[in-house]
Scaffold this motif. Structure first.
Motif, PDB file in Angstrom:
ATOM      1  N   GLN A  12       0.826  -1.203   0.000  1.00  0.00           N
ATOM      2  CA  GLN A  12       0.000   0.000   0.000  1.00  0.00           C
ATOM      3  C   GLN A  12       0.862   1.255   0.000  1.00  0.00           C
ATOM      4  O   GLN A  12       0.571   2.212  -0.715  1.00  0.00           O
ATOM      5  N   SER A  13       1.940   1.249   0.778  1.00  0.00           N
ATOM      6  CA  SER A  13       2.847   2.405   0.804  1.00  0.00           C
ATOM      7  C   SER A  13       3.493   2.615  -0.561  1.00  0.00           C
ATOM      8  O   SER A  13       3.634   3.754  -1.025  1.00  0.00           O
ATOM      9  N   LEU A  14       3.871   1.516  -1.208  1.00  0.00           N
ATOM     10  CA  LEU A  14       4.436   1.598  -2.558  1.00  0.00           C
ATOM     11  C   LEU A  14       3.412   2.199  -3.512  1.00  0.00           C
ATOM     12  O   LEU A  14       3.736   3.069  -4.322  1.00  0.00           O
ATOM     13  N   ARG A  15       2.176   1.772  -3.395  1.00  0.00           N
ATOM     14  CA  ARG A  15       1.118   2.313  -4.257  1.00  0.00           C
ATOM     15  C   ARG A  15       0.928   3.811  -3.996  1.00  0.00           C
ATOM     16  O   ARG A  15       0.758   4.586  -4.942  1.00  0.00           O
ATOM     17  N   ASP A  16       0.965   4.210  -2.732  1.00  0.00           N
ATOM     18  CA  ASP A  16       0.826   5.634  -2.396  1.00  0.00           C
ATOM     19  C   ASP A  16       1.959   6.450  -3.012  1.00  0.00           C
ATOM     20  O   ASP A  16       1.726   7.527  -3.580  1.00  0.00           O
ATOM     21  N   ILE A  17       3.191   5.931  -2.918  1.00  0.00           N
ATOM     22  CA  ILE A  17       4.357   6.610  -3.519  1.00  0.00           C
ATOM     23  C   ILE A  17       4.168   6.694  -5.038  1.00  0.00           C
ATOM     24  O   ILE A  17       4.442   7.726  -5.653  1.00  0.00           O
ATOM     25  N   ALA A  18       3.702   5.610  -5.635  1.00  0.00           N
ATOM     26  CA  ALA A  18       3.506   5.585  -7.093  1.00  0.00           C
ATOM     27  C   ALA A  18       2.478   6.634  -7.520  1.00  0.00           C
ATOM     28  O   ALA A  18       2.663   7.322  -8.532  1.00  0.00           O
ATOM     29  N   LEU A  19       1.404   6.763  -6.745  1.00  0.00           N
ATOM     30  CA  LEU A  19       0.374   7.752  -7.074  1.00  0.00           C
ATOM     31  C   LEU A  19       0.910   9.171  -6.899  1.00  0.00           C
ATOM     32  O   LEU A  19       0.632  10.043  -7.735  1.00  0.00           O
ATOM     33  N   LYS A  20       1.698   9.402  -5.846  1.00  0.00           N
ATOM     34  CA  LYS A  20       2.309  10.725  -5.652  1.00  0.00           C
ATOM     35  C   LYS A  20       3.253  11.046  -6.804  1.00  0.00           C
ATOM     36  O   LYS A  20       3.300  12.175  -7.299  1.00  0.00           O
ATOM     37  N   ARG A  21       4.021  10.029  -7.229  1.00  0.00           N
ATOM     38  CA  ARG A  21       4.952  10.212  -8.342  1.00  0.00           C
ATOM     39  C   ARG A  21       4.186  10.599  -9.603  1.00  0.00           C
ATOM     40  O   ARG A  21       4.577  11.504 -10.332  1.00  0.00           O
TER      41      ARG A  21
END
Length: 169
Positions: free
Chosen positions: A57-66
């Protein structure tokens, strides 16, 4: 995952602690705006503990921010390296997740994560990504019928009958 099927893989506590080091570093650099490095750290950590739903989930959040900050999808030639399937289901799942991190709305990558996670015995990951895929496909301009069927088949393979039924509807 409460259901202890023969295909389910439990991650040893020592591996979970080892992976936590990667996740903490990834969160720190991600918070500083170094999204590509954070993605790489999360992927390495998930290589050690592929069932850490919080890390997924944290990876997904980072990906969305990116993505929101103007991050582009991976280049075609770079992406080809990660699209080649191997015999290792965990590696295939991580490759699909890396592709997804650079293109967070891509339902093909989501489906690949779900399918490879199920084959690899990472059921918590399936139960995390499955609903995201279902929602993304449902909200698409043209939902793909085939993705619902493939998601249903994945849920059936891990004996999640209720979720399989939802995917059919």
């Amino acid at each position: 995952m409460a259901d202890n099927d023969s295909g389910y893989r439990d991650i040893p506590e020592a591996d979970r602690k080892k992976a936590e080091t990667f996740f903490e570093k990834a969160a720190a650099v991600g918070g500083a705006g170094q999204y590509d490095f954070a993605i790489e750290m999360f992927i390495q950590g998930l290589g050690v503990d592929p069932e850490s739903v919080e890390a997924h989930q944290s990876l997904r959040d980072i990906a969305l921010k990116r993505k929101v900050s103007g991050g582009k999808a991976m280049g075609m030639f770079e992406a080809m390296k990660f699209k080649r399937p191997s015999k290792d289901d965990k590696q295939n799942m991580l490759n699909a997740e890396k592709l997804l991190a650079y293109d967070p709305g891509n339902t093909d990558h989501m489906l690949s994560v779900v399918q490879n996670a199920a084959r690899g015995g990472f059921y918590d990951t399936v139960l995390w990504m499955g609903p995201i895929l279902l929602k993304a496909n449902s909200e698409a301009k043209k939902p793909e019928f085939n993705k619902y069927i493939q998601l249903r088949d994945v849920y059936r393979s891990i004996k999640q009958w209720k979720l399989a039924t939802e995917a059919c509807q």
